[in-house]
Every structure is written in structure tokens, then in C-alpha cells.
Design a protein around this motif. Structure first.
Motif, short mmCIF file in Angstrom:
data_model
loop_
_atom_site.label_atom_id
_atom_site.label_comp_id
_atom_site.label_asym_id
_atom_site.label_seq_id
_atom_site.Cartn_x
_atom_site.Cartn_y
_atom_site.Cartn_z
N CYS A 59 -29.97 52.01 -81.44
CA CYS A 59 -31.01 53.15 -81.63
C CYS A 59 -32.22 52.75 -82.21
O CYS A 59 -32.07 52.14 -83.44
CB CYS A 59 -30.38 54.53 -82.08
N ASN A 64 -28.00 53.17 -84.65
CA ASN A 64 -26.37 53.39 -84.26
C ASN A 64 -26.42 52.77 -83.01
O ASN A 64 -27.30 52.61 -81.84
CB ASN A 64 -26.26 55.00 -83.90
N PHE A 66 -25.78 52.13 -79.06
CA PHE A 66 -25.26 53.32 -78.03
C PHE A 66 -25.41 52.57 -76.66
O PHE A 66 -25.91 51.36 -76.33
CB PHE A 66 -26.23 54.49 -78.09
N CYS A 79 -30.09 56.95 -79.55
CA CYS A 79 -28.77 57.21 -79.38
C CYS A 79 -28.57 58.80 -78.95
O CYS A 79 -29.41 59.63 -79.37
CB CYS A 79 -27.76 57.15 -80.61
#
Ligand SMILES: [Zn+2]
Length: 207
Positions: A59, A64, A66, A79
Motif C-alpha cells: 500500500c 500493508n 494487498f 490497500c
């Protein structure tokens, strides 16, 4: 398990040994497991590793990992959490790792957004600091004036404490409300191993 001079085996042991918590002994077991495994299993493993790199993205806000959905096209840089309009953008929770973020997400109690620092610092090692995404954190906070509260969600370990203290000092000039997880996490306890109930109450009791 000490064996042969096969360069292919040695190479793979060396590669597996670089994984977190994996020493040469365990790495050796992995390699000998693979030697006995059916070809299909090896093919699946290789394909899964290649897919990981081609499908999973980090992200652009919180780091994060994803999987972007193809229908969203090029705009797909955030994300699911960061792009969810229902998440409170005024609340930023800093975690050391993806695993810690997942532990907090599992409680379903936290409605804000995150930032993954990418590690912790021990009080003594300056080199640890260079691995953290401190510059990225700074730019996120500067670019998002809507952030009001920053939660330092660190493990109750020596390193977690040191990282929390460091962040507290670093974030002071930004004049945001800074909180930490409250009681509940046992001393020495890592966030990643705490149960959902414990993390929920630590979140609620943040101060
Ligand atoms: Zn994100």
C-alpha cells in the motif's frame, strides 16, 4: 544432517537461512523435505512465490501488502483499509509489522488507519533506526493534517518500549495526540501472540 557438498543443496540452505527465525538446521530440513517432495508440490511452491511478487503490492500509504483488483485499474494503489471510506482518517495506528497490524484488525475494534514501521529498534543499535520507515512516516503525517491521534501499538517488550519512546520523541513536534496501548498486554508480551480480547482491551484503555 551434515552432508554433501552439493552446491545446489548448499545454495538453498543458505537462502532459507535468511528467513526470520530459520537457522541452518531448519533450513536443511526444508531442503531435504523438498528433495523428497513430488514434482507437483515443488511446481506449486515455485508458482506461489512468483505470484506473490507479481500480484501482491505494498500500500502506498501504510505499506500493508494487498492484491490490487484488476477492475480498479491504475488507481489501485491503496490497500482495502486505506481505501475504505468508513475508516476514520483522523486516527493513525503505528505498528512494527504486518503481523501486528493483522492482530489488531482481527479484534474488529479499531476503525482508523495504520502505518507499518517495518521493524523495531533496540536501545543500543543505531543501525536498526535506518531500517525503519521514519521518513515515510514523517511525510504521511505532514500530508494528512486530518490525523488527530497517533496510537503507538508496540509490543510490551524491551524493543517495543524503546521504539515507542523513540517515536514519541520523534512525533512530538507534530503536535498530535499520542497514545499507547494500555494495560492488558503482559510485560514482555509480543502483540503478535496476544489474543483478540487482550488487544481489544489494550486498545480501549490506550492513554
Ligand atoms: Zn494501506
Amino acid at each position: 544432517m551434515k552432508n554433501n557438498d552439493s552446491p545446489a543443496i548448499q545454495k538453498l540452505i543458505e537462502l532459507f537461512s535468511q528467513f526470520p527465525t530459520i537457522g541452518p538446521r531448519t533450513a536443511g530440513r526444508f531442503v531435504f523435505h523438498l528433495l523428497k517432495a513430488p514434482k507437483q508440490e515443488i511446481d506449486n511452491l515455485v508458482a506461489a512465490i512468483i505470484n506473490l511478487r507479481s500480484r501482491v503490492r505494498l500500500c502506498e500509504f501504510c505499506f500493508n501488502p494487498f492484491e490490487p483488483s484488476p477492475d480498479k485499474g491504475q488507481e489501485n494503489k491503496l490497500c482495502e483499509i486505506c481505501s475504505n471510506p468508513l475508516r476514520q482518517k483522523s486516527l493513525l495506528c503505528i505498528t512494527a509489522s504486518e503481523t501486528d497490524l493483522n492482530s489488531i484488525e482481527k479484534t474488529k475494534k479499531y476503525k482508523g488507519i495504520y502505518f507499518i514501521l517495518g521493524g523495531t529498534v533496540s536501545a543500543l543499535k543505531k543501525t536498526d533506526l535506518e531500517k525503519l520507515r521514519i521518513n515515510e512516516l514523517e511525510s504521511r503525517i505532514k500530508n494528512r493534517p486530518e490525523i488527530q491521534e497517533i496510537i503507538l501499538a508496540m509490543s510490551a517488550t524491551t524493543e517495543g518500549e524503546a521504539t515507542g519512546l523513540y517515536l514519541e520523541r520523534f512525533l512530538k513536534p507534530f503536535n498530535k495526540k499520542i497514545t499507547r496501548l494500555g494495560r492488558g498486554l503482559p510485560v514482555g508480551g509480543e502483540l503478535e501472540y496476544a489474543d483478540e480480547e487482550t488487544i481489544s482491551s489494550a486498545l480501549e484503555a490506550r492513554k
